[in-house]
Every structure is written in structure tokens, then in C-alpha cells.
Design a protein around this motif. Sequence first.
Motif, PDB file in Angstrom:
ATOM      1  N   ARG A   1      -9.590 -22.843  -9.589  1.00  0.00           N
ATOM      2  CA  ARG A   1     -10.115 -21.607 -10.170  1.00  0.00           C
ATOM      3  C   ARG A   1      -9.680 -21.518 -11.626  1.00  0.00           C
ATOM      4  O   ARG A   1      -8.624 -22.031 -12.000  1.00  0.00           O
ATOM      5  CB  ARG A   1      -9.588 -20.392  -9.402  1.00  0.00           C
ATOM      6  CG  ARG A   1     -10.277 -19.096  -9.808  1.00  0.00           C
ATOM      7  CD  ARG A   1      -9.856 -17.950  -8.922  1.00  0.00           C
ATOM      8  NE  ARG A   1      -9.938 -16.692  -9.648  1.00  0.00           N
ATOM      9  CZ  ARG A   1      -9.268 -15.618  -9.328  1.00  0.00           C
ATOM     10  NH1 ARG A   1      -8.434 -15.623  -8.315  1.00  0.00           N
ATOM     11  NH2 ARG A   1      -9.417 -14.520 -10.035  1.00  0.00           N
TER      12      ARG A   1
ATOM     13  N   GLY B   1     -18.069 -14.630 -13.942  1.00  0.00           N
ATOM     14  CA  GLY B   1     -17.184 -15.755 -14.175  1.00  0.00           C
ATOM     15  C   GLY B   1     -18.032 -17.019 -14.143  1.00  0.00           C
ATOM     16  O   GLY B   1     -19.058 -17.113 -14.819  1.00  0.00           O
TER      17      GLY B   1
ATOM     18  N   VAL C   1     -17.613 -16.673  -2.832  1.00  0.00           N
ATOM     19  CA  VAL C   1     -17.971 -15.731  -3.877  1.00  0.00           C
ATOM     20  C   VAL C   1     -18.137 -14.349  -3.250  1.00  0.00           C
ATOM     21  O   VAL C   1     -18.704 -14.227  -2.160  1.00  0.00           O
ATOM     22  CB  VAL C   1     -19.289 -16.156  -4.565  1.00  0.00           C
ATOM     23  CG1 VAL C   1     -19.815 -15.057  -5.467  1.00  0.00           C
ATOM     24  CG2 VAL C   1     -19.086 -17.445  -5.354  1.00  0.00           C
TER      25      VAL C   1
ATOM     26  N   THR D   1     -17.135 -23.194  -1.797  1.00  0.00           N
ATOM     27  CA  THR D   1     -16.945 -22.129  -2.779  1.00  0.00           C
ATOM     28  C   THR D   1     -17.187 -20.792  -2.091  1.00  0.00           C
ATOM     29  O   THR D   1     -18.151 -20.646  -1.331  1.00  0.00           O
ATOM     30  CB  THR D   1     -17.910 -22.295  -3.967  1.00  0.00           C
ATOM     31  OG1 THR D   1     -17.484 -23.409  -4.757  1.00  0.00           O
ATOM     32  CG2 THR D   1     -17.932 -21.049  -4.841  1.00  0.00           C
TER      33      THR D   1
ATOM     34  N   GLU E   1     -13.967 -17.932  -6.675  1.00  0.00           N
ATOM     35  CA  GLU E   1     -14.146 -17.534  -8.065  1.00  0.00           C
ATOM     36  C   GLU E   1     -14.338 -16.023  -8.225  1.00  0.00           C
ATOM     37  O   GLU E   1     -14.646 -15.299  -7.285  1.00  0.00           O
ATOM     38  CB  GLU E   1     -15.314 -18.287  -8.693  1.00  0.00           C
ATOM     39  CG  GLU E   1     -14.907 -19.539  -9.453  1.00  0.00           C
ATOM     40  CD  GLU E   1     -13.900 -19.288 -10.562  1.00  0.00           C
ATOM     41  OE1 GLU E   1     -13.831 -18.165 -11.101  1.00  0.00           O
ATOM     42  OE2 GLU E   1     -13.165 -20.229 -10.899  1.00  0.00           O
TER      43      GLU E   1
ATOM     44  N   VAL F   1     -12.763 -23.255  -3.700  1.00  0.00           N
ATOM     45  CA  VAL F   1     -12.883 -22.443  -4.908  1.00  0.00           C
ATOM     46  C   VAL F   1     -13.185 -21.010  -4.487  1.00  0.00           C
ATOM     47  O   VAL F   1     -14.089 -20.768  -3.691  1.00  0.00           O
ATOM     48  CB  VAL F   1     -13.993 -22.972  -5.832  1.00  0.00           C
ATOM     49  CG1 VAL F   1     -14.257 -21.993  -6.972  1.00  0.00           C
ATOM     50  CG2 VAL F   1     -13.621 -24.337  -6.384  1.00  0.00           C
TER      51      VAL F   1
ATOM     52  N   ALA G   1     -19.884 -22.857  -9.851  1.00  0.00           N
ATOM     53  CA  ALA G   1     -19.059 -23.304  -8.735  1.00  0.00           C
ATOM     54  C   ALA G   1     -19.887 -23.421  -7.459  1.00  0.00           C
ATOM     55  O   ALA G   1     -19.715 -24.363  -6.672  1.00  0.00           O
ATOM     56  CB  ALA G   1     -17.892 -22.339  -8.526  1.00  0.00           C
TER      57      ALA G   1
ATOM     58  N   GLN H   1     -19.193 -18.171 -11.056  1.00  0.00           N
ATOM     59  CA  GLN H   1     -19.621 -18.190  -9.661  1.00  0.00           C
ATOM     60  C   GLN H   1     -20.845 -19.080  -9.451  1.00  0.00           C
ATOM     61  O   GLN H   1     -20.905 -19.842  -8.483  1.00  0.00           O
ATOM     62  CB  GLN H   1     -19.933 -16.763  -9.173  1.00  0.00           C
ATOM     63  CG  GLN H   1     -18.729 -15.856  -9.070  1.00  0.00           C
ATOM     64  CD  GLN H   1     -18.580 -14.946 -10.271  1.00  0.00           C
ATOM     65  OE1 GLN H   1     -18.891 -15.333 -11.393  1.00  0.00           O
ATOM     66  NE2 GLN H   1     -18.104 -13.728 -10.049  1.00  0.00           N
TER      67      GLN H   1
ATOM     68  N   PHE I   1     -13.883 -13.588 -12.170  1.00  0.00           N
ATOM     69  CA  PHE I   1     -13.077 -13.479 -13.381  1.00  0.00           C
ATOM     70  C   PHE I   1     -12.643 -12.022 -13.549  1.00  0.00           C
ATOM     71  O   PHE I   1     -13.339 -11.224 -14.163  1.00  0.00           O
ATOM     72  CB  PHE I   1     -13.877 -13.963 -14.590  1.00  0.00           C
ATOM     73  CG  PHE I   1     -13.037 -14.294 -15.783  1.00  0.00           C
ATOM     74  CD1 PHE I   1     -12.316 -15.478 -15.836  1.00  0.00           C
ATOM     75  CD2 PHE I   1     -12.957 -13.428 -16.855  1.00  0.00           C
ATOM     76  CE1 PHE I   1     -11.536 -15.792 -16.941  1.00  0.00           C
ATOM     77  CE2 PHE I   1     -12.181 -13.718 -17.963  1.00  0.00           C
ATOM     78  CZ  PHE I   1     -11.469 -14.914 -18.002  1.00  0.00           C
TER      79      PHE I   1
END
Length: 301
Positions: A50, A181, A163, A161, A24, A22, A186, A183, A26
Motif C-alpha cells: 500500500r 488513491g 477496496v 485487492t 487501498e 492490497v 490496484a 484503487q 488514501f
Amino acid sequence: MTKLMTMKDAVARFVRDADLVVMEGFTHLIPFAAGHEIIRQRRRDLTLARLTPDLIYDQLIAAGCVRKMIFSWAGNPGVGPLHAFRRAVEQGRPHPLEIEEYTHFGMVLRFMAGASDLPFLPTRNYPGTDLTRVNPAFKKVRSPYSDEELWCVPALRPDVTIVHAQRADTDGNTQIWGLYGVQKEAAFASRRVIVSVEEVVEPSVIRSDPNRTLIPGVIVSAVVHEPFGAHPSFVQGAYDRDNDFYVKWDAISRDEATFKTYLDDWVYGLDDRAAYTGKMGARRGELQADRQMCAPVNYGF
């Protein structure tokens, strides 16, 4: 012990072939630098998840890294489709791509369930949609409180994940401001977490403003100091979104040969993100954010 390391080392240690990954963000804070390092290290058979896969997932697909994508919307925001994604789904090039589709809120619920160590979460989100017909992961449950039937979605538990954020300390306590988002959800759902940041700060800075801490260091595996690590997306307080790049991407990604040239010039041909930002030249300065400081707050009691 410090968790600070290079992006090359973080990806080598924590991103493995066939992982569920992932990345992430947005619109804001999309971890492009991490995606480029995954491509450079030629990871294969990844499942990517995602809410809004955009250009970095298009690049990972074109580079042959991806076997499956779990998502709720895919496209070049404000411009058009992702052409490598379409080629993979429609023509199987460079490899066939399996897809598993949800709504935005369905993906949020999947991360929330994973973060909460629950097997699923129910929702009223899906009556009247064909998603439940084409995606067998949707199941119905009967509420023990109201005796009504509800659709539910399974927990999503990524292997890793990734970030990007404004700042963290070397223990991984990570602070984000601006547009969020999922984050946090996730990261909590994931087995391993890589955080790349614009700035590494002392723990005293994190403790001085604790409400900005979105991801605690206890769940973070690696911290990477990676200025401009989210370009061409934006980082509130650091640099603006490179809208020109998103527009140009449509032409780059339409043609496979042009796409390959981009990967050769901007990913495979560069050692790291520092080389990438150097290659940007004056464009980096043009994107620098203005200063708009918030008012201080009093944490005293």
C-alpha cells in the motif's frame, strides 16, 4: 449471477495464506472491515502492499498475519509512528517483518505497470535517493529514444485487492467520489478483487451516472454490503474521519497488552461489522456526514 456475499465468505474464498494483499485508500475509504475479517480468520504469511500503510496494517501486523510489507510511507497520520510495525521491524515481535520501500510515485508506477500488463515502468523519480541502494528491485534501463539511463520499478501484481467504496451494484460495478488513491490501478493489476460498499444499488443507478464508475464489475470477484466498513477513516457523503480514534490509537498501540485487549474486544470478540457498529453506540451518529449535494448533470445527446 450476483457477486454479493458476506465479508466472512469473501475473505474465506478470496484471501489465502501467503497472498500478496492490497487494501487501498488514501486517507479516504480505507477497508478496515475487511482487515478485521482477515484477522478473525487468522490468515498468515501475508505480504501487504500500500502507498500509506496506517492503522489497519498495524493491526494486521500485531495479529501475526504479516510476513512482508511493500510501501512508501507508514505511520499514524498526524499523530506519530505505527508501534506494532516498529516492534516487528526493530524487535521481531510478534514476527520479523521484511520491508520493501519506494516513494509514493514509485508505488503508483508499480500498480500502473501491473494494471497495464507491463513488466516495469521507468521514472526520473530516484536520482539522489538512497532507496536505490537499499532496495535491489530498482534497476536502470537505457532509453531507446534519448539514450539516457532511467531508473525503473517492477510491476506489482497482487493476488487480491480490497477496496471500500460508496456504492456498487451486485455485478461489482463500483462508484467512488471524493478523494481517490490508486484503487483503480490496484484493482486492474490484481488477480482477485473484493469490493465493500456503503450501499448496494440497482444497475440503473450506476448507468445513470457512469463517470463515477471507477472499477468495472468484470474484474470484481465479490461485492460486500458493509456500512461503516471504512471506520475510523472516512467515506465522503456517509461519515467523517474519526480523528479521536487516531489520536487514541497511539496509546493503544504503544503497549502490547493494551493492543491485545483492543483486538480481543473489537475484532476477535465480534462476529462481523454489524456487531462493531453496534458497539460504537452514539459515536456512529456523531460521525454522520452532512448533506452537500452536487448539481445534476445532463448526459443527453
